[in-house]
Scaffold this active site. Structure first.
Site, PDB file in Angstrom:
ATOM      1  N   HIS A  27     -70.037 -69.452 -14.142  1.00 24.95           N
ATOM      2  CA  HIS A  27     -69.117 -70.430 -13.565  1.00 24.95           C
ATOM      3  C   HIS A  27     -69.907 -71.526 -12.844  1.00 24.95           C
ATOM      4  CE1 HIS A  27     -65.360 -71.641 -11.408  1.00 24.95           C
ATOM      5  NE2 HIS A  27     -66.245 -71.973 -10.484  1.00 24.95           N
ATOM      6  N   GLU A  28     -70.899 -71.118 -12.075  1.00 25.28           N
ATOM      7  CA  GLU A  28     -71.684 -72.098 -11.321  1.00 25.28           C
ATOM      8  C   GLU A  28     -72.518 -72.972 -12.247  1.00 25.28           C
ATOM      9  OE1 GLU A  28     -70.944 -72.610  -8.435  1.00 25.28           O
ATOM     10  OE2 GLU A  28     -69.816 -70.783  -8.100  1.00 25.28           O
ATOM     11  N   HIS A  86     -70.477 -75.609 -13.686  1.00 25.75           N
ATOM     12  CA  HIS A  86     -70.308 -76.758 -12.788  1.00 25.75           C
ATOM     13  C   HIS A  86     -71.482 -77.725 -12.928  1.00 25.75           C
ATOM     14  CE1 HIS A  86     -66.676 -76.104 -10.669  1.00 25.75           C
ATOM     15  NE2 HIS A  86     -67.050 -75.014 -10.017  1.00 25.75           N
ATOM     16  N   GLU A 110     -62.141 -76.510 -11.645  1.00 20.47           N
ATOM     17  CA  GLU A 110     -62.327 -75.074 -11.451  1.00 20.47           C
ATOM     18  C   GLU A 110     -61.864 -74.325 -12.701  1.00 20.47           C
ATOM     19  OE1 GLU A 110     -63.931 -73.334  -9.201  1.00 20.47           O
ATOM     20  OE2 GLU A 110     -64.373 -75.263  -8.299  1.00 20.47           O
TER      21      GLU A 110
END
Lengths: 185, 420
Positions: free
Chosen positions: B147-148, B151, B226
């Site tokens: 997930h990071e 980003h 997100e």
């Protein structure tokens, strides 16, 4: 405006379009090559790790000669592979041998308590994952590239400049593709 | 994957243009209120608005990452300190096609959370709390890192910083103006009849609404990204369940402890919102969607891990809305979910917790003595005695000279670090 001008404009637009498509295809092809080199790096890393692992484990696992031999042999074969297809075949053999080894390790609690072995095992687990993920990324890129080559209108440019399809990196036998599922609880 | 990045960039540019024009309009509206008849003064206020924005922008561009990491009290770890964490980050870089491995930081906090910073992928960093490492198994930690990394790969870290700075400038300018209206408020009489009064009202409304609208836009964007990062994480790991169960484990446990260290600018970069108190719903003014909703979308992807599958699951729960740009939806192909990782939870998570603590001690260069009774004695840097007694069995250990030298050196290094 005369006829010549219109023809000229059409030709210029066409050339610009061909150049743009060509550049796009080159970019995709390089992405595929780049993804393949990443797989290569990880496979080499795995080949380098195996002798260490075998050396550490041998002292504890005295009755598992066959397992070790299978790993060493599969590694030697994998290191000689040249084409994408050969590599895939040999690597799936090696992966099978290693997952068998991982199952056997569960029978040796002293080995599992050895910190050196544990860190080697984490390295190997991660390298396996990295092989998997780089394969996944490579296949995504190949699919993308092949789709672009074959779909209208880029297929015209691809045919003109002989852009060829790339091979997928796939594990050969379905038996080895299915990772053995074992629960220890 | 590259379509997604490009589509994201296009959208970012649009949003930045909107925010910038709101900023300019706000400057002009204030100028108009102060001096309705003098264009010179009006453009002066526009210039001031741009000036405030530029100053804030330049500070965040110059050393934003380092400031953010320092404000969260994050410490960098090397591969030898945390091999597993580092390996997981490397794995996700490979899966996402990110060419440089970001720096890895650890934060000493029991509240499980993680974030990414970095205006460019080459300068990016990811940080996790010890609480996160202690609670999650390998699959879940991998999903959070995915997930990071998403980003970073989607350039959310760049965009949310830029947008955050612009919204911040709008808020500051609007705030200053409203205050001066309340306390000063003398000069804005005159004007020309009815039309002038109407324009005046519009300008006041504009000055009040601009910050609110900018904020709503910013938060909506943050929530969308997100979802997008969740979709990418599922695709990178090919294992949506990993992120779902990680989010579930994290969501109940985030306390305001990280919130103290987390600034507003950093909030959109965390895996779950560090500012929100437990159990609050996601509204117009939150950076993150409700965690239960994110889990529900991930769980209804039904055996598929592609971006398109995420989109489908999202639409099934939210109606017509979509998370993906159309060009990405067209390029997405079927991707099956992989198997669960072999070594999974032992149920208690105690060993993971201990590992995380050990890691922290290692980063702080504690010395470790293994006692005969099985106890591990950990001595902090600056420990000056030459002997230490075991608190459990009472056995007295004499410290070897190189250990003492190591502890003294570690203390020196830490003092130096603090001074700097």
């Amino acid at each position: 405006m005369s006829m010549q001008w219109i023809v000229l404009i059409v030709i210029v637009v066409l050339i610009v379009w061909i150049v743009a498509m060509y550049n796009k295809l080159v970019r995709f092809r390089n992405q595929v090559k780049n993804a393949w080199s990443q797989i290569d790096v990880q496979l080499k890393r795995r080949h380098d790790l195996i002798p260490n692992l075998v050396e550490t484990a041998k002292g504890y696992m005295t009755h598992e000669r066959e397992t070790f031999e299978a790993i060493t042999q599969a590694r030697a074969q994998a290191m000689q592979a040249k084409t994408v297809g050969e590599t895939a075949q040999a690597e799936s053999q090696l992966q099978g041998a290693l997952s068998k080894f991982n199952l056997v390790v569960e029978n040796y609690p002293e080995l599992k308590a050895n910190t050196n072995f544990l860190s080697l095992q984490e390295e190997l687990t991660s390298t396996e994952n990295k092989v998997g993920f780089s394969r996944q990324y490579y296949n995504d890129q190949v699919l993308h590239y092949n789709n672009t080559i074959e779909s209208v209108p880029t297929n015209i440019v691809a045919g003109l400049f002989r852009f060829e399809r790339s091979d997928f990196f796939e594990l050969e036998s379905p038996a080895e593709r299915a990772v053995p599922k074992v629960s220890f609880s | 994957m590259f379509e997604l990045i490009r589509a994201n960039q296009r959208k970012s540019i649009w949003l930045m243009a909107i925010l910038a024009s709101v900023l300019l309009a706000l400057g002009y509206a204030i100028g108009f209120l102060v001096a309705p008849d003098e264009p010179g003064i009006q453009s002066f206020f526009v210039i001031i608005a741009v000036g405030v924005w530029l100053v804030m922008l330049l500070t965040s561009l110059a050393g934003g990452e380092r400031i953010l990491l320092a404000s969260a009290q994050a410490r960098e770890v090397q591969k030898k300190d945390a091999p597993q964490l580092y390996n997981i980050v490397e794995e996700m870089c490979i899966a996402s096609g990110l060419s440089t491995v970001p720096k890895v930081y650890i934060i000493d906090s029991p509240s499980p959370n993680a974030f990414a910073v970095g205006l460019k992928p080459q300068r990016a960093a990811v940080a996790v709390t010890t609480g996160l490492m202690g609670k999650l198994n390998r699959d879940e930690l991998q999903a959070v890192m995915a997930h990071e990394i998403a980003h970073i790969q989607n350039r959310d870290t760049l965009f949310m910083t830029l947008a955050g700075v612009t919204v911040g400038a709008i808020i500051i300018i609007g705030d200053i103006f409203l205050r001066s209206m309340i306390y000063g408020g003398g000069r804005r009489r005159g004007g020309g009849g009815n039309q002038g009064a109407a324009l005046m009202v519009i300008a006041v409304v504009m000055a009040i609404l601009a910050p609110i609208l900018a904020n709503i836009l910013y938060f909506a964007c943050s929530r969308r990204r997100e979802y997008l990062a969740d979709a990418c994480a599922a695709q990178y790991t090919r294992y949506p369940e990993g992120l779902a169960s990680a989010l579930e484990k994290i969501s109940g446990q985030v306390t305001r402890q990280t919130a103290q260290a987390a600034s507003r600018t950093l909030a959109p970069m965390y895996i779950v919102n560090p500012m929100a108190a437990r159990g609050r719903r996601a509204g117009l003014f939150s950076t993150h969607p409700a965690t239960e909703d994110r889990v529900r979308v991930l769980r209804s992807m039904s055996g598929q891990a592609s971006l398109a599958a995420y989109e489908k699951a999202y639409q099934a729960l939210h109606g017509k809305q979509s998370v993906l740009p159309p060009s990405v939806r067209a390029a997405s192909v079927d991707q099956a979910v992989r198997e669960q990782h072999r070594e999974s939870d032992d149920g208690t998570g105690r060993s993971q917790w201990r590992q995380a603590q050990d890691l922290l001690h290692q980063v702080d260069r504690y010395a470790v003595i293994a006692c005969v009774c099985g106890m591990k004695l950990k001595l902090p840097p600056g420990y000056e005695e030459s002997k230490v007694g075991c608190p459990k069995c009472g056995h007295v250990h004499v410290l070897p000279p190189e250990m003492m030298a190591g502890l003294a050196a570690a203390q020196m290094a830490q003092r130096k670090g603090k001074k700097r």
